[in-house]
Design an enzyme around this catalytic site. Structure first.
Site, short mmCIF file in Angstrom:
data_model
loop_
_atom_site.label_atom_id
_atom_site.label_comp_id
_atom_site.label_asym_id
_atom_site.label_seq_id
_atom_site.Cartn_x
_atom_site.Cartn_y
_atom_site.Cartn_z
N ILE A 476 54.81 27.26 75.75
CA ILE A 476 54.42 27.45 77.15
C ILE A 476 54.60 28.90 77.58
O ILE A 476 53.71 29.51 78.17
CB ILE A 476 55.23 26.50 78.07
CG1 ILE A 476 54.86 25.05 77.77
CG2 ILE A 476 54.97 26.82 79.53
CD1 ILE A 476 55.74 24.04 78.46
N THR A 556 62.11 27.18 79.00
CA THR A 556 62.85 26.51 77.94
C THR A 556 63.09 25.05 78.34
O THR A 556 62.73 24.63 79.44
CB THR A 556 64.22 27.18 77.71
OG1 THR A 556 65.09 26.85 78.81
CG2 THR A 556 64.08 28.69 77.61
N ALA A 612 52.20 18.58 84.78
CA ALA A 612 51.80 19.92 84.30
C ALA A 612 51.17 20.72 85.43
O ALA A 612 51.84 21.05 86.41
CB ALA A 612 50.89 19.82 83.09
N LEU A 614 48.85 19.71 87.56
CA LEU A 614 48.30 18.91 88.66
C LEU A 614 49.11 19.14 89.94
O LEU A 614 50.34 19.28 89.89
CB LEU A 614 48.33 17.42 88.30
CG LEU A 614 47.46 16.99 87.12
CD1 LEU A 614 47.64 15.50 86.85
CD2 LEU A 614 45.99 17.28 87.41
N ASP A 679 61.49 10.85 79.45
CA ASP A 679 60.73 11.95 80.04
C ASP A 679 60.01 11.46 81.31
O ASP A 679 60.01 12.14 82.34
CB ASP A 679 59.71 12.48 79.02
CG ASP A 679 58.88 13.62 79.60
OD1 ASP A 679 59.47 14.65 79.96
OD2 ASP A 679 57.65 13.46 79.71
N LYS A 683 60.60 12.44 85.43
CA LYS A 683 59.51 12.78 86.35
C LYS A 683 59.52 11.88 87.58
O LYS A 683 59.33 12.35 88.71
CB LYS A 683 58.16 12.68 85.62
CG LYS A 683 57.97 13.73 84.53
CD LYS A 683 56.69 13.50 83.74
CE LYS A 683 56.54 14.55 82.63
NZ LYS A 683 55.34 14.32 81.80
N GLY A 798 50.15 19.62 77.78
CA GLY A 798 49.51 20.70 77.02
C GLY A 798 49.96 22.06 77.52
O GLY A 798 50.22 22.26 78.71
#
Length: 818
Positions: A476, A556, A612, A614, A679, A683, A798
């Site tokens: 990233i 990170t 990400a 959005l 994960d 979120k 991504g």
């Protein structure tokens, strides 16, 4: 008549003197009459003072200093004057030097140096330089005369800072120039009493000399030639993008000079100001530059202000107590006590309640000022009507100057807003009734930062500069740097936005460049760096250099780094991060980060924590802040699991699809980190907290898709190989859904404070039914979106979209800061 004055930097050596002579010749072609005032060779005045002090202290090193002065002047003369013409000129220089040597020897013998003798010693600097310059000009074909200004510039006997007798001086100057029509090369800085005792004119003395001669001769213009392009908007040593101004008024120049700007010493302007003679500041080394014209009135420059200056170090004294309220004469007694000690006050400010008074002095006078005030007010302090005087050190004063401020609303607001957004606290404020100057006392460590912030706000208001400190240059972070390199010219051209990478760090190396790291070469520069990666040292350096508009970007997944966020925010540095760990730790720490950002007027942005690139978190925040109430949140929040179950329809086994997702880079290196649902849980926790629900991670009910027997410790390869054993289990779930004309989706939901994540069968009428690829989707049901939920859908995983989201957050902060 035009009077030209050349300072020490302009006549530093033979080469520079030749440049001065070229300027003089060029001016003579344009002007009918000129007069030239020159200072001593650069650094010589300081050397002469040192010689005198060394001799007075009985230190024989004065001889070495004298020999250096002698060598320098003889060498300069030899370089400028041809051999056949040197003898007489060198002989006269030796006469002057021998006289100086005798005086220094006498001081050494009696071990005493009076101000009167020191003035005489200092006079040799101007007398030697101007004699050499005058003879050089003469020998190059221009008729001129050396004028020792002591013969006509008359002063009192206040040695060291003599007061000019203008009536007598003006008469003598006019008489002299009436009978001497040749070009005059005049010694600056020095004069003499009526008894012909040598005096000096104090700080800025040569400029003062030029102003005195210019006023006496009714000059059309006085030119001060120095080593800068004129009056600059700020100190170029502290503000790299400072530039010269076309014009400023006398009053503006005086205000800027008072607060440390290298313009011209205020008293030196007075003779020119009285005669309304413009003063032009020009650069000896760039004579083609227009310079800055100082005069009475000019058209506005369009910036709102003319300059920003500062005094590096001051002490702030505060007198306070009920004994000041309504009591006449207290301020008079305070300032009288300071005046008796000859302590100059730089800035004064008093509360309208009369309860406190504070003022600034130079640090060297702070304790003496405190003692003087406490002696004067000893009875009030004894009776506890007043507190002891408080002295605070390590402050600087900023001054924003401009005549236009008096008729322009909002200048002060822009000053305080710009400083506030960069976490710069103001300890005291002063503004005169003329509204020509707004002064603010700030911490000394923030001086350069504040100057740059204000300079950008006023002089580069169409341009924005942010300084980014990036940690994490992997997938990233590396993609972010690539995008920035591709967009840098476009952002500067279209949006006047300059994003500078000031620091980089990965797991092994770190690299800094305050001027901005070349983003096309960042990999090579980081590899070549000798600095080993140390996050504590990285943060310390980031805080130490204290750049304006700083943004810390964490790309990170480091747990330890997020524990540094509070320290970073409290250092008035904004944070952008795709790292979810900070917002999914304890609810208490989540609130602390929010509160720190708010308290320190900085931003903590993490739009990429969910979805990400959005616009999920921002949308939720806007809904809540606008008064909408969120009733239910439902979503597919994992790009990895979205891909897996969107693909789990075409005859492929579950284990094969997981392997494919890993090969395409959709999963974490260990797919169990995606399949265990944690994960997604993080979120969902973030979204819950954003709408005000104080949940902890352990309160979220999560369906773990990793089969129980595969949750124990094993290698990734072993896990992927054994996952095949459970293909029938997942195939059964798929067929059950298909039988009901449904599809499988791994859905997170939040309603009535209950948060849960599970694999669900959904029908064709559900918004998530047609989900494809690795897309994320979120449905928000609220009071305003009750009948039909708001749906946000798009790529949710991504490096490209995540880096783009981080980039967008950086731009959001730059817009806020500017």
């Amino acid at each position: 008549m035009v009077v030209l004055k050349f300072g020490g930097s302009s006549v530093g050596d033979a080469k520079r003197i030749l440049n001065v002579i070229d300027i003089i010749h060029s001016t003579l072609k344009k002007e009918k009459e000129i007069a030239v005032v020159c200072s001593a060779l650069q650094g010589v005045t300081d050397q002469l003072i040192l010689c005198g002090n060394l001799a007075a202290s009985g230190n024989l090193n004065y001889i070495e200093q004298f020999k250096d002065i002698e060598r320098r002047h003889l060498l300069t003369a030899k370089e400028l004057i041809s051999a056949k013409n040197q003898s007489g000129i060198l002989a006269q220089i030796k006469v002057l030097l021998n006289e100086l040597e005798d005086v220094l020897h006498g001081i050494f013998l009696i071990k005493e140096l009076s101000l009167k003798t020191l003035d005489f010693i200092q006079s040799f600097g101007e007398r030697l330089s101007n004699y050499i310059i005058a003879n050089t000009i003469s020998l190059r074909g221009t008729e001129c005369e050396y004028l020792d200004s002591r013969s006509i510039l008359k002063t009192d006997d206040s040695f060291g800072n003599a007061k000019v007798d203008f009536e007598l001086t003006n008469e003598k100057i006019r008489e002299y120039f009436h009978t001497h029509k040749k070009l005059q090369i005049i010694t600056g800085f020095i004069g003499s009493t009526k008894k012909n005792e040598t005096t000096t004119l104090g700080r800025g003395g040569s400029d003062y000399s030029a102003s005195i001669f210019g006023a006496a001769l009714n000059a059309r213009e006085i030119q001060i030639w120095t080593d800068v392009d004129g009056v600059l908007t700020a100190d170029p040593r502290k503000v790299k993008r400072a530039f010269s101004l076309k014009s400023i008024t006398y009053e503006e120049a005086m205000e800027l000079s008072h607060f440390g700007a290298k313009v011209i010493h205020p008293p030196t302007m007075q003779p020119a100001l009285n005669k309304k003679i413009p003063i032009r500041i020009k650069n000896t080394f760039k004579p083609e530059s227009e310079g800055t014209l100082i005069g009475k009135r000019f058209k506005e420059n369009g910036y709102g202000i003319k300059g920003i200056s500062s005094i590096d170090e001051i002490s702030l004294l505060r007198v306070q107590g009920s004994g000041m309220v309504g009591v006449a004469g207290v301020a008079q007694r305070i300032f009288g006590a300071l005046a008796a000690k000859k302590i100059n006050i730089i800035l004064i400010t008093q509360a309208s309640s009369e309860h406190s008074l504070c003022f600034a002095v130079l640090p060297g006078f702070a304790l003496e000022a405190k003692q003087a005030i406490e002696d004067e007010l000893r009875f009030e302090i004894r009776d506890r009507l007043l507190n002891e005087v408080i002295v605070e050190n390590d402050f600087s004063i900023l001054a924003v100057v401009g005549e236009k401020m008096r008729n322009t609303p909002g200048i002060a607001g822009r000053i305080f807003q710009s400083l506030g957004k960069n976490g710069i606290n103001i300890s005291a404020i002063a503004q005169g009734s003329s509204e020509l100057n707004i002064s603010a006392v700030i911490s000394k460590q923030n001086e350069a930062k504040a100057l740059n912030v204000l300079h950008d706000a006023f002089f580069l208001s169409g341009q924005k500069t942010v300084n980014v400190f990036l940690v994490g240059t992997g997938l990233i972070g590396g993609t972010l740097l690539t995008k920035l390199n591709q967009q840098i010219e476009y952002l500067q051209k279209e949006f006047s936005l300059n994003i500078k990478i000031a620091g980089l760090a990965n797991s092994t190396k770190m690299f800094f460049d305050e001027e901005g790291i070349d983003t096309s070469r960042w990999k090579d520069l980081l590899i070549a760096s000798e600095k080993k990666s140390d996050i504590d040292e990285y943060i310390h350096f980031m805080k130490e250099i204290n750049l304006p508009n700083s943004i810390f970007v964490d790309c990170t997944a480091d747990d330890g780094l997020v524990r540094k966020y509070k320290e970073i925010l409290e250092s008035n540095i904004s944070i952008v991060t795709p790292n979810k760990k900070a917002n999914t730790g304890s609810y208490k720490y989540y609130l602390q980060l929010k509160e720190s950002a708010l308290k320190h007027n900085v931003k903590f942005l993490y739009e990429t924590n969910v979805g990400a690139g959005l616009p999920i978190i921002g949308t939720l925040k806007d809904m809540v802040s606008s008064g909408d109430k969120v009733i239910r949140i439902e979503g597919v929040l994992s790009g990895t699991l979205s891909y897996i179950f969107n693909s789990f329809q075409n005859g492929k086994s579950f284990s094969r699809i997981v392997n494919e997702a890993r090969e395409k880079g959709y999963t974490e290196p260990d797919p169990r980190e995606d399949l265990n649902g944690m994960d997604v849980a993080r979120k969902l926790l973030i979204l819950a907290r954003e709408i005000g629900q104080p949940l902890e991670l352990k309160q979220i009910k999560v369906e773990n898709l990793v089969p129980p027997t595969l949750r124990k410790k094993m290698s990734i390869d072993e896990f992927l190989n054994r996952l095949k054993e459970f293909d029938r289990h997942f195939e059964k779930k798929k067929k059950s859904a298909q039988k009901n004309e449904k599809v499988l989706r791994y859905i997170a939901s939040l309603e009535n404070g209950r948060a849960q994540i599970s694999l669900q069968e959904i029908a064709a009428n559900h918004p998530f039914y047609l989900l494809t690829g690795s897309d994320n989707i979120l449905a928000i049901t609220s009071r305003n979106y009750k009948d039909r939920p708001m749906v946000i859908k798009g790529p949710g995983a991504g490096a490209d979209v995540t880096a783009a989201g981080v980039f967008a957050d950086i731009i959001r902060i730059s817009n806020y800061l500017s």
